[in-house]
Design a protein around this motif. Structure first.
Motif, mmCIF file in Angstrom:
data_model
loop_
_atom_site.group_PDB
_atom_site.id
_atom_site.type_symbol
_atom_site.label_atom_id
_atom_site.label_comp_id
_atom_site.label_asym_id
_atom_site.label_seq_id
_atom_site.Cartn_x
_atom_site.Cartn_y
_atom_site.Cartn_z
ATOM 1 N N ARG A 88 27.898 -47.818 -55.419
ATOM 2 C CA ARG A 88 28.178 -49.418 -54.917
ATOM 3 C C ARG A 88 29.364 -49.976 -55.880
ATOM 4 N NH1 ARG A 88 28.991 -52.042 -50.656
ATOM 5 N NH2 ARG A 88 27.349 -51.178 -49.646
ATOM 6 N N SER A 89 29.094 -49.749 -57.180
ATOM 7 C CA SER A 89 30.018 -50.473 -57.860
ATOM 8 C C SER A 89 31.623 -49.700 -58.022
ATOM 9 C CB SER A 89 29.414 -50.374 -59.226
ATOM 10 O OG SER A 89 29.388 -49.003 -59.777
ATOM 11 N N VAL A 90 31.456 -48.362 -57.722
ATOM 12 C CA VAL A 90 32.576 -47.463 -57.373
ATOM 13 C C VAL A 90 33.468 -48.262 -56.204
ATOM 14 C CG1 VAL A 90 33.796 -45.508 -57.008
ATOM 15 C CG2 VAL A 90 32.009 -45.659 -58.938
ATOM 16 N N TYR A 91 32.700 -48.219 -55.004
ATOM 17 C CA TYR A 91 33.137 -48.807 -53.907
ATOM 18 C C TYR A 91 33.712 -50.371 -54.182
ATOM 19 C CZ TYR A 91 33.207 -50.580 -49.020
ATOM 20 O OH TYR A 91 33.816 -51.081 -47.857
ATOM 21 N N ASP A 92 32.898 -51.162 -54.725
ATOM 22 C CA ASP A 92 33.164 -52.685 -55.032
ATOM 23 C C ASP A 92 34.563 -52.582 -55.832
ATOM 24 O OD1 ASP A 92 31.275 -53.440 -53.518
ATOM 25 O OD2 ASP A 92 29.997 -53.881 -55.107
ATOM 26 N N THR A 93 34.540 -51.726 -56.760
ATOM 27 C CA THR A 93 35.930 -51.719 -57.790
ATOM 28 C C THR A 93 36.987 -51.411 -56.834
ATOM 29 O OG1 THR A 93 34.450 -51.019 -59.635
ATOM 30 C CG2 THR A 93 36.757 -50.744 -59.734
ATOM 31 N N TYR A 94 36.873 -50.206 -56.140
ATOM 32 C CA TYR A 94 37.912 -49.859 -55.067
ATOM 33 C C TYR A 94 38.692 -51.017 -54.400
ATOM 34 C CZ TYR A 94 40.473 -48.074 -51.404
ATOM 35 O OH TYR A 94 41.303 -48.120 -50.030
ATOM 36 N N ARG A 95 37.809 -51.754 -53.601
ATOM 37 C CA ARG A 95 38.077 -52.979 -52.995
ATOM 38 C C ARG A 95 38.638 -54.230 -53.689
ATOM 39 N NH1 ARG A 95 38.859 -51.613 -47.712
ATOM 40 N NH2 ARG A 95 37.029 -50.661 -46.888
ATOM 41 N N ARG A 96 38.072 -54.194 -54.792
ATOM 42 C CA ARG A 96 38.641 -55.618 -55.651
ATOM 43 C C ARG A 96 39.648 -55.092 -56.553
ATOM 44 N NH1 ARG A 96 34.146 -55.864 -58.293
ATOM 45 N NH2 ARG A 96 35.001 -54.794 -60.382
ATOM 46 N N ASP A 97 39.802 -53.988 -57.000
ATOM 47 C CA ASP A 97 40.786 -53.616 -58.111
ATOM 48 C C ASP A 97 41.610 -52.544 -57.701
ATOM 49 O OD1 ASP A 97 39.649 -55.666 -59.670
ATOM 50 O OD2 ASP A 97 38.401 -54.276 -60.769
ATOM 51 N N GLY A 98 41.368 -51.972 -56.535
ATOM 52 C CA GLY A 98 42.104 -50.719 -56.353
ATOM 53 C C GLY A 98 42.033 -49.494 -56.805
ATOM 54 N N ARG A 99 42.442 -48.165 -56.261
ATOM 55 C CA ARG A 99 42.105 -46.926 -56.597
ATOM 56 C C ARG A 99 42.090 -46.467 -57.894
ATOM 57 N NH1 ARG A 99 44.660 -42.089 -57.113
ATOM 58 N NH2 ARG A 99 46.774 -43.080 -56.890
ATOM 59 N N LEU A 100 43.156 -46.777 -58.800
ATOM 60 C CA LEU A 100 43.085 -46.526 -60.246
ATOM 61 C C LEU A 100 41.940 -46.658 -60.931
ATOM 62 C CD1 LEU A 100 46.764 -46.541 -60.933
ATOM 63 C CD2 LEU A 100 45.615 -44.520 -60.184
ATOM 64 N N ALA A 101 41.665 -48.108 -60.661
ATOM 65 C CA ALA A 101 40.429 -48.592 -61.348
ATOM 66 C C ALA A 101 39.023 -47.896 -60.843
ATOM 67 C CB ALA A 101 40.167 -50.083 -61.233
ATOM 68 N N ALA A 102 39.040 -47.387 -59.552
ATOM 69 C CA ALA A 102 37.820 -46.967 -58.964
ATOM 70 C C ALA A 102 37.840 -45.439 -59.498
ATOM 71 C CB ALA A 102 37.956 -46.951 -57.389
ATOM 72 N N ASP A 103 39.046 -44.840 -59.484
ATOM 73 C CA ASP A 103 38.983 -43.398 -60.306
ATOM 74 C C ASP A 103 38.430 -43.254 -61.550
ATOM 75 O OD1 ASP A 103 40.404 -42.325 -58.137
ATOM 76 O OD2 ASP A 103 42.372 -42.269 -58.825
ATOM 77 N N LYS A 104 38.758 -44.300 -62.281
ATOM 78 C CA LYS A 104 38.248 -44.249 -63.720
ATOM 79 C C LYS A 104 36.720 -44.253 -63.978
ATOM 80 C CE LYS A 104 39.013 -46.434 -68.321
ATOM 81 N NZ LYS A 104 39.906 -47.244 -69.202
ATOM 82 N N LEU A 105 36.184 -45.321 -63.212
ATOM 83 C CA LEU A 105 34.712 -45.327 -63.275
ATOM 84 C C LEU A 105 34.038 -44.321 -62.440
ATOM 85 C CD1 LEU A 105 32.477 -47.320 -63.363
ATOM 86 C CD2 LEU A 105 32.921 -48.404 -61.100
ATOM 87 N N PHE A 106 34.700 -43.740 -61.410
ATOM 88 C CA PHE A 106 33.873 -42.677 -60.556
ATOM 89 C C PHE A 106 33.879 -41.266 -61.414
ATOM 90 C CE2 PHE A 106 34.460 -39.029 -57.407
ATOM 91 C CZ PHE A 106 33.259 -39.149 -56.749
ATOM 92 N N LEU A 107 35.215 -40.963 -61.948
ATOM 93 C CA LEU A 107 35.312 -39.654 -62.499
ATOM 94 C C LEU A 107 34.608 -39.809 -63.706
ATOM 95 C CD1 LEU A 107 39.090 -39.023 -62.152
ATOM 96 C CD2 LEU A 107 37.196 -37.912 -60.751
ATOM 97 N N GLY A 108 34.416 -40.902 -64.572
ATOM 98 C CA GLY A 108 33.505 -40.964 -65.585
ATOM 99 C C GLY A 108 32.082 -40.759 -65.315
ATOM 100 N N GLY A 109 31.864 -41.316 -64.421
ATOM 101 C CA GLY A 109 30.349 -41.382 -63.909
ATOM 102 C C GLY A 109 29.797 -40.111 -63.359
#
Length: 280
Positions: free
Chosen positions: A143-164
């Motif tokens: 959910r945090s990855v999804y929310d990060t994508y909606r709020r901050d865009g794909r690159l921020a979501a990539d960093k969170l998702f791939l690390g996770g």
């Protein structure tokens, strides 16, 4: 040289692109996330010596466009998409199936819905977190990855998702501009799928609740699998939890979550052994 035959099959809401290589029993490869058929290019030539290998771009990814506007996906529809590709290539013949990541979720749902069409299904690190004894933190992560994508865009979501999911910067490809032209095209094509993945695939797939009783009934047709280097990372945890719960052995493939790309020869060699039953 390995020759690929390209085909397309129409399904409700999309047109699916697929590639067929080799001869023999059908082996369907199901890609996950924002990837497409090309993610398996490293293992296809070796497998095609024994199998008719079929790989396809999941709906919405790369060369399998939606008919209209994107919408949140459904795992049951993804399974019917996989069946449509099988029907186009194999008719009523049963097939072997290998799926990785969300592709493994599709493979498991396909097995549940159409067990008569599956000889053996290998589920490699399906992030089906509802299989965990306590899915609270895993649900919150996605959910945090999804929310990060909606709020901050794909690159921020990539960093969170791939690390996770255990992929750090050292594991990733070089910058796209530094890749040879043939690899650059593939990387750019799959990179363009990220928006669809975060917006419409991530939560529907990770929140999938499988019919565990059905899977137990079909245990002779299901191989739980993880990466030898990623077995302690989130995508591997659900299938390990399921296997521990029902007493199944788990196959550890070489490499991590994308071992088929990082260690293709070793990965394909083990996959061949699994398919022939020499490990079971």
């Amino acid at each position: 040289m390995t020759v690929k035959t390209v085909g397309r099959v129409a399904v409700p809401g999309a047109a699916l692109y697929y590639e067929t290589t080799g001869t023999g029993p059908v082996l369907l490869l199901i890609a996950g996330g924002g990837t497409d058929a090309a993610v398996f290019d490293g293992i296809v030539p070796q497998l095609a010596a024994q199998y008719t290998v079929v790989a396809y771009d999941p709906r919405g990814n790369s060369r399998s466009p939606y008919d209209g506007e994107p919408a949140d996906e459904r795992v049951d529809v993804a399974a019917e998409d996989a069946l449509a590709v099988l029907d186009a290539v194999a008719g009523s013949e049963s097939a072997y199936v290998f799926g990785s990541s969300s592709g493994a979720i599709t493979a498991m749902e396909l097995l549940i819905r159409h067990p008569d069409r599956i000889r053996l299904a290998i589920a490699h690190e399906p992030p089906a977190v509802e299989l965990l004894p306590d899915a609270t933190s895993a649900r919150a992560f996605f959910r945090s990855v999804y929310d990060t994508y909606r709020r901050d865009g794909r690159l921020a979501a990539d960093k969170l998702f791939l690390g996770g999911i255990g992929i750090d910067e050292d594991d990733q490809l070089p910058p796209t501009e530094d890749l040879p032209p043939e690899f650059r095209e593939v990387a750019e094509r799959m990179d363009a799928n990220s928006e669809i993945f975060y917006a419409h695939k991530l939560l529907p797939f990770t929140s999938w609740v499988p019919d565990v009783a059905a899977l137990v009934e079909l245990e002779d047709k299901l191989v739980p699998a993880v990466g030898s280097e990623s077995s302690k990372v989130l995508p591997a945890e659900p299938i390990l939890a399921l296997a521990d719960r029902v007493g199944w052995d788990v196959v550890a493939f070489p490499g991590g979550h994308g071992g088929y790309a990082s260690d293709p020869f070793e990965f394909a060699t083990l996959l061949q052994r699994v398919l022939t039953g020499s490990l079971r």
